[in-house]
Design a protein around this motif. Structure first.
Motif: not given
Ligand code: NAP
Length: 338
Positions: A231-233, A263-264, A299-300
């Protein structure tokens, strides 16, 4: 007539460098770009800017070329965007990554200090500095816990920028940018692999571009990726370069997080990208160990509250719009290349 301000951009051929050059030209700057010297130069991202920007050849490995360019043009602003910028490639190239992404920052800062010490300096820091930090949301105060060679090099680059600011009273800012994408994103990055993969599959392209392992990106209608749960921003590069400029317009230099605070997952990206051309991602996407990172970052999300308050910056386009514009751009690119 007032003399135009001069901006020097390292990494002008990259995604951010090319958008930043366009942005600064519109603001009336004279733009000078450092282009890595190679025997066959590829400048796809800046071909439309040739003649509008001054190109100088040099390398972040070579202090003297950087210093000579700064001495020649006496820039008001220096944007250090050049880097070995692919975290996934940093395990196979750890020493080179350190040379460019870490020590390259010191070379550029030293060149500024020697040739134009009052130039304002922007360093392209990265959310990878937080690496394995357990925080769900990271801001400028979150401790650094980089866990890949790229992230570690970026920690060095960020801290040496801060050190020059504090030691020499230089106007130096670190922009801690979370992932940002666009149709100009390199093909080693998962988002662009997906948008290009979708376009190749949709158009039935017979010889797709090669991926980072030197194999065709798409084989028999399948696109192979790594960890689909990562997951990434993710934000839009064109908006993020505006934040870089805003940082250098402040009275006092400091560091800022630039992000979307959303976040996706890679899977979410695939769903929207394939859905945009009426295909189902499950029919075309596979996951393979060889594309997975040895260590994954947490995942931040990024908290951009400080940038919003002090720079008046906030992200504008949605994740869905970003994915769709990338797919549309690759469809157009492949359709027009015949
Ligand atoms: P990019 O598209 O990969 O561009 C990297 C640039 O660095 C290219 O112009 C490349 O030149 C140049 N470069 C590489 N090695 C060099 C060397 N030895 N000497 C001189 N130039 C060299 O990266 P980007 O996405 O625009 O990112 C810009 C900066 O922000 C990078 O420092 C990156 O690490 C950082 N960053 C990016 C993100 C993101 O999500 N995009 C997030 C946080 C931080 P060639 O064209 O010759 O390869």
């Amino acid at each position: 007539m007032r003399k135009p301000k001069v901006a020097f951009i390292t990494g002008i051929t990259g995604q951010d460098g090319s958008y930043l050059a366009e942005f600064l030209l519109k603001k009336g700057y004279k733009v000078v770009g450092l282009v890595r010297r190679t025997t066959s130069i590829r400048r796809a991202n800046i071909s439309h800017l040739l003649g509008k920007v001054a190109i100088e050849f040099g390398d972040l490995l070579d202090f003297h070329t950087i210093e000579a360019v700064i001495r020649k043009y006496q820039p008001d602003e220096v944007y250090n965007l050049a880097a070995q910028s692919v975290p996934a490639d940093s395990w196979s190239h750890p020493i080179y990554t350190g040379e460019i992404t870490a020590l390259g920052v010191t070379r550029t800062l030293e060149a500024v200090r020697s040739a134009k010490p009052d130039a304002k300096f922007y360093q392209g820091s990265s959310r990878e500095v937080f690496g394995g930090a357990k925080h769900r949301v990271c801001n400028e105060e979150t401790p650094f816990l980089a866990n890949n060679p790229y992230g570690v090099a970026k920690v060095y680059g960020h801290l040496i920028t801060r050190t020059y600011r504090e030691s020499y009273d230089m106007f130096a800012c670190g922009g801690i940018l979370f992932n940002h994408e666009s149709p100009r994103r390199g093909l080693h990055f998962v988002t662009r692999k997906i948008s290009m993969g979708v376009a190749c599959i949709k158009l039935g392209i017979k010889s797709p571009p090669l991926n980072e392992t030197g194999e065709p990106l798409v084989k028999e209608g399948k696109l192979t990726l790594g960890n689909l749960d990562a997951k990434r921003d993710w934000g839009y590069a064109k908006e993020y370069v505006e934040a870089m400029w805003l940082m250098l317009q402040k009275k006092q230099p400091t560091d800022y997080v630039i992000a979307t605070n959303t976040l996706y997952s890679v899977r979410d990206f695939c769903k929207i990208a394939f859905g945009h051309v009426n295909l189902h991602w499950k029919d075309h996407v596979e996951s393979h160990e060889k594309f997975k990172r040895p260590t994954e970052i947490t995942a931040s999300r990024g908290d951009y509250a400080k940038a919003k308050k002090e720079l008046g910056w906030k992200p504008r386009i949605s994740f869905k719009e970003l994915v769709e514009l990338m797919v549309a751009a690759d469809l157009k690119r492949l359709s027009s290349s015949g």
